[in-house]
Design a protein around this motif. Structure first.
Motif, PDB file in Angstrom:
ATOM      1  N   ALA A 120     -11.122  10.736  13.420  1.00 35.01           N
ATOM      2  CA  ALA A 120     -10.119  11.145  14.415  1.00 35.01           C
ATOM      3  C   ALA A 120     -10.783  11.805  15.617  1.00 35.01           C
ATOM      4  O   ALA A 120     -10.380  11.576  16.761  1.00 35.01           O
ATOM      5  CB  ALA A 120      -9.100  12.082  13.783  1.00 35.01           C
ATOM      6  N   VAL A 121     -11.816  12.612  15.376  1.00 34.78           N
ATOM      7  CA  VAL A 121     -12.548  13.235  16.482  1.00 34.78           C
ATOM      8  C   VAL A 121     -13.205  12.149  17.338  1.00 34.78           C
ATOM      9  O   VAL A 121     -13.118  12.183  18.569  1.00 34.78           O
ATOM     10  CB  VAL A 121     -13.592  14.250  15.961  1.00 34.78           C
ATOM     11  CG1 VAL A 121     -14.538  14.690  17.070  1.00 34.78           C
ATOM     12  CG2 VAL A 121     -12.905  15.458  15.341  1.00 34.78           C
ATOM     13  N   LYS A 122     -13.829  11.174  16.695  1.00 33.89           N
ATOM     14  CA  LYS A 122     -14.490  10.092  17.431  1.00 33.89           C
ATOM     15  C   LYS A 122     -13.490   9.262  18.246  1.00 33.89           C
ATOM     16  O   LYS A 122     -13.744   8.929  19.394  1.00 33.89           O
ATOM     17  CB  LYS A 122     -15.237   9.158  16.475  1.00 33.89           C
ATOM     18  CG  LYS A 122     -16.517   9.715  15.953  1.00 33.89           C
ATOM     19  CD  LYS A 122     -17.184   8.710  15.025  1.00 33.89           C
ATOM     20  CE  LYS A 122     -18.422   9.271  14.389  1.00 33.89           C
ATOM     21  NZ  LYS A 122     -19.046   8.336  13.454  1.00 33.89           N
ATOM     22  N   SER A 123     -12.368   8.932  17.649  1.00 27.97           N
ATOM     23  CA  SER A 123     -11.438   8.026  18.320  1.00 27.97           C
ATOM     24  C   SER A 123     -10.575   8.709  19.378  1.00 27.97           C
ATOM     25  O   SER A 123     -10.115   8.047  20.306  1.00 27.97           O
ATOM     26  CB  SER A 123     -10.539   7.330  17.296  1.00 27.97           C
ATOM     27  OG  SER A 123      -9.687   8.264  16.680  1.00 27.97           O
ATOM     28  N   THR A 124     -10.363  10.015  19.276  1.00 26.59           N
ATOM     29  CA  THR A 124      -9.469  10.705  20.204  1.00 26.59           C
ATOM     30  C   THR A 124     -10.194  11.696  21.106  1.00 26.59           C
ATOM     31  O   THR A 124      -9.990  11.705  22.322  1.00 26.59           O
ATOM     32  CB  THR A 124      -8.350  11.435  19.431  1.00 26.59           C
ATOM     33  OG1 THR A 124      -7.709  10.501  18.568  1.00 26.59           O
ATOM     34  CG2 THR A 124      -7.326  12.026  20.380  1.00 26.59           C
ATOM     35  N   PHE A 125     -11.055  12.550  20.529  1.00 28.02           N
ATOM     36  CA  PHE A 125     -11.694  13.581  21.347  1.00 28.02           C
ATOM     37  C   PHE A 125     -12.835  13.037  22.208  1.00 28.02           C
ATOM     38  O   PHE A 125     -12.995  13.455  23.355  1.00 28.02           O
ATOM     39  CB  PHE A 125     -12.198  14.750  20.493  1.00 28.02           C
ATOM     40  CG  PHE A 125     -12.821  15.828  21.325  1.00 28.02           C
ATOM     41  CD1 PHE A 125     -12.033  16.640  22.131  1.00 28.02           C
ATOM     42  CD2 PHE A 125     -14.194  16.008  21.353  1.00 28.02           C
ATOM     43  CE1 PHE A 125     -12.603  17.626  22.934  1.00 28.02           C
ATOM     44  CE2 PHE A 125     -14.773  16.979  22.139  1.00 28.02           C
ATOM     45  CZ  PHE A 125     -13.969  17.787  22.929  1.00 28.02           C
ATOM     46  N   TYR A 126     -13.652  12.114  21.685  1.00 27.25           N
ATOM     47  CA  TYR A 126     -14.746  11.569  22.492  1.00 27.25           C
ATOM     48  C   TYR A 126     -14.233  10.969  23.805  1.00 27.25           C
ATOM     49  O   TYR A 126     -14.761  11.289  24.868  1.00 27.25           O
ATOM     50  CB  TYR A 126     -15.533  10.517  21.716  1.00 27.25           C
ATOM     51  CG  TYR A 126     -16.444  11.027  20.620  1.00 27.25           C
ATOM     52  CD1 TYR A 126     -16.363  12.316  20.121  1.00 27.25           C
ATOM     53  CD2 TYR A 126     -17.377  10.174  20.050  1.00 27.25           C
ATOM     54  CE1 TYR A 126     -17.195  12.747  19.103  1.00 27.25           C
ATOM     55  CE2 TYR A 126     -18.214  10.606  19.034  1.00 27.25           C
ATOM     56  CZ  TYR A 126     -18.119  11.890  18.558  1.00 27.25           C
ATOM     57  OH  TYR A 126     -18.957  12.314  17.551  1.00 27.25           O
ATOM     58  N   PRO A 127     -13.195  10.114  23.777  1.00 29.86           N
ATOM     59  CA  PRO A 127     -12.672   9.592  25.048  1.00 29.86           C
ATOM     60  C   PRO A 127     -12.109  10.695  25.951  1.00 29.86           C
ATOM     61  O   PRO A 127     -12.259  10.640  27.174  1.00 29.86           O
ATOM     62  CB  PRO A 127     -11.570   8.622  24.620  1.00 29.86           C
ATOM     63  CG  PRO A 127     -11.919   8.236  23.228  1.00 29.86           C
ATOM     64  CD  PRO A 127     -12.570   9.441  22.627  1.00 29.86           C
ATOM     65  N   PHE A 128     -11.499  11.725  25.372  1.00 23.59           N
ATOM     66  CA  PHE A 128     -11.005  12.862  26.150  1.00 23.59           C
ATOM     67  C   PHE A 128     -12.162  13.532  26.895  1.00 23.59           C
ATOM     68  O   PHE A 128     -12.066  13.825  28.090  1.00 23.59           O
ATOM     69  CB  PHE A 128     -10.305  13.862  25.215  1.00 23.59           C
ATOM     70  CG  PHE A 128     -10.009  15.184  25.852  1.00 23.59           C
ATOM     71  CD1 PHE A 128      -8.871  15.345  26.635  1.00 23.59           C
ATOM     72  CD2 PHE A 128     -10.848  16.271  25.661  1.00 23.59           C
ATOM     73  CE1 PHE A 128      -8.593  16.577  27.231  1.00 23.59           C
ATOM     74  CE2 PHE A 128     -10.580  17.490  26.240  1.00 23.59           C
ATOM     75  CZ  PHE A 128      -9.452  17.648  27.036  1.00 23.59           C
ATOM     76  N   ALA A 129     -13.268  13.778  26.192  1.00 24.58           N
ATOM     77  CA  ALA A 129     -14.435  14.411  26.809  1.00 24.58           C
ATOM     78  C   ALA A 129     -15.039  13.512  27.893  1.00 24.58           C
ATOM     79  O   ALA A 129     -15.436  14.001  28.957  1.00 24.58           O
ATOM     80  CB  ALA A 129     -15.487  14.745  25.751  1.00 24.58           C
ATOM     81  N   GLU A 130     -15.092  12.230  27.656  1.00 25.69           N
ATOM     82  CA  GLU A 130     -15.635  11.307  28.657  1.00 25.69           C
ATOM     83  C   GLU A 130     -14.763  11.264  29.903  1.00 25.69           C
ATOM     84  O   GLU A 130     -15.270  11.215  31.022  1.00 25.69           O
ATOM     85  CB  GLU A 130     -15.818   9.917  28.045  1.00 25.69           C
ATOM     86  CG  GLU A 130     -16.944   9.885  27.032  1.00 25.69           C
ATOM     87  CD  GLU A 130     -16.966   8.644  26.165  1.00 25.69           C
ATOM     88  OE1 GLU A 130     -16.075   7.766  26.311  1.00 25.69           O
ATOM     89  OE2 GLU A 130     -17.880   8.544  25.316  1.00 25.69           O
ATOM     90  N   ARG A 131     -13.436  11.337  29.743  1.00 21.13           N
ATOM     91  CA  ARG A 131     -12.541  11.396  30.910  1.00 21.13           C
ATOM     92  C   ARG A 131     -12.729  12.690  31.699  1.00 21.13           C
ATOM     93  O   ARG A 131     -12.459  12.737  32.898  1.00 21.13           O
ATOM     94  CB  ARG A 131     -11.079  11.253  30.474  1.00 21.13           C
ATOM     95  CG  ARG A 131     -10.689   9.843  30.082  1.00 21.13           C
ATOM     96  CD  ARG A 131      -9.187   9.679  29.891  1.00 21.13           C
ATOM     97  NE  ARG A 131      -8.621  10.596  28.924  1.00 21.13           N
ATOM     98  CZ  ARG A 131      -8.546  10.375  27.604  1.00 21.13           C
ATOM     99  NH1 ARG A 131      -9.003   9.240  27.106  1.00 21.13           N
ATOM    100  NH2 ARG A 131      -8.001  11.266  26.800  1.00 21.13           N
ATOM    101  N   ALA A 132     -13.198  13.751  31.034  1.00 23.16           N
ATOM    102  CA  ALA A 132     -13.455  15.027  31.699  1.00 23.16           C
ATOM    103  C   ALA A 132     -14.833  15.047  32.366  1.00 23.16           C
ATOM    104  O   ALA A 132     -15.245  16.079  32.894  1.00 23.16           O
ATOM    105  CB  ALA A 132     -13.334  16.177  30.711  1.00 23.16           C
ATOM    106  N   GLY A 133     -15.541  13.922  32.331  1.00 23.39           N
ATOM    107  CA  GLY A 133     -16.827  13.819  33.011  1.00 23.39           C
ATOM    108  C   GLY A 133     -18.046  14.040  32.144  1.00 23.39           C
ATOM    109  O   GLY A 133     -19.165  14.092  32.656  1.00 23.39           O
ATOM    110  N   PHE A 134     -17.890  14.146  30.849  1.00 26.56           N
ATOM    111  CA  PHE A 134     -19.018  14.369  29.952  1.00 26.56           C
ATOM    112  C   PHE A 134     -19.606  13.056  29.492  1.00 26.56           C
ATOM    113  O   PHE A 134     -18.894  12.065  29.342  1.00 26.56           O
ATOM    114  CB  PHE A 134     -18.588  15.179  28.723  1.00 26.56           C
ATOM    115  CG  PHE A 134     -18.304  16.605  29.026  1.00 26.56           C
ATOM    116  CD1 PHE A 134     -19.320  17.544  29.017  1.00 26.56           C
ATOM    117  CD2 PHE A 134     -17.026  17.009  29.347  1.00 26.56           C
ATOM    118  CE1 PHE A 134     -19.058  18.864  29.308  1.00 26.56           C
ATOM    119  CE2 PHE A 134     -16.749  18.330  29.639  1.00 26.56           C
ATOM    120  CZ  PHE A 134     -17.772  19.265  29.624  1.00 26.56           C
ATOM    121  N   GLU A 135     -20.896  13.080  29.270  1.00 26.59           N
ATOM    122  CA  GLU A 135     -21.558  11.940  28.648  1.00 26.59           C
ATOM    123  C   GLU A 135     -22.044  12.378  27.271  1.00 26.59           C
ATOM    124  O   GLU A 135     -22.469  13.522  27.091  1.00 26.59           O
ATOM    125  CB  GLU A 135     -22.724  11.433  29.497  1.00 26.59           C
ATOM    126  CG  GLU A 135     -23.836  12.437  29.684  1.00 26.59           C
ATOM    127  CD  GLU A 135     -25.004  11.871  30.475  1.00 26.59           C
ATOM    128  OE1 GLU A 135     -25.486  10.772  30.147  1.00 26.59           O
ATOM    129  OE2 GLU A 135     -25.430  12.556  31.406  1.00 26.59           O
TER     130      GLU A 135
END
Length: 156
Positions: A8-23
């Motif tokens: 769930a962290v991989k599928s939901t939070f990773y894209p959230f962090a990437e949209r916030a400008g994180f790599e």
């Protein structure tokens, strides 16, 4: 097979962090996942630290440093369910006693835990911008007078 909370962290939070400008950075093994976001003068860093015994517990460690000190950057703060140095304060599926009594359920779903993380992540952004400690930010090292955090953005 990965635990449902990790998925769930991989599928939901990773894209959230990437949209916030994180790599997302390579490395870290199974216990850590690293993220960074760079601006001209500072680098915002955080990692997801999973329990070393592979239980479904994790915490967000975060800090900020200059680009030239990034390799040695220490992350003195944590985002977690409550301010505490104990493992029970980490994000996990088990509900606190009062929440369990109110809901009649002992555990959160993995998606509920990830939504808590996303809801409270603006406290991390606020710390990077102003050093303001939110309700879920735990910064024990910053109370130590000998610890010298990096200066705020735009300050001399």
């Amino acid at each position: 097979m990965a635990h449902p909370l990790r998925e769930a962290v991989k599928s939901t939070f990773y894209p959230f962090a990437e949209r916030a400008g994180f790599e997302r950075l390579k490395g870290g093994g199974s216990q850590f996942t690293y993220f960074r976001r760079a601006s001209d003068d500072l680098v915002d860093l955080f990692d997801i630290q999973w329990d070393k015994y592979a239980r479904p517990y994790f915490v967000i460690n975060f800090g900020q440093c200059t680009p030239d000190a990034e390799q040695d950057c220490y992350k003195p703060c944590r985002l977690q369910r409550k301010r505490s140095g104990y493992l029970s304060s980490w994000f996990n599926l088990r509900k606190p006693l009062l929440a369990a009594l109110r809901s009649g359920q002992l555990k959160y779903t993995p998606d509920e835990v990830v939504m808590q993380l996303i809801t409270w992540f603006p406290e991390v952004e606020a710390w990077w911008a102003t050093r303001a400690e939110g309700e879920h930010v735990y910064a024990p090292l910053l109370a130590n007078k000998s610890f010298k955090p990096k200066p705020l953005r735009g300050s001399a």
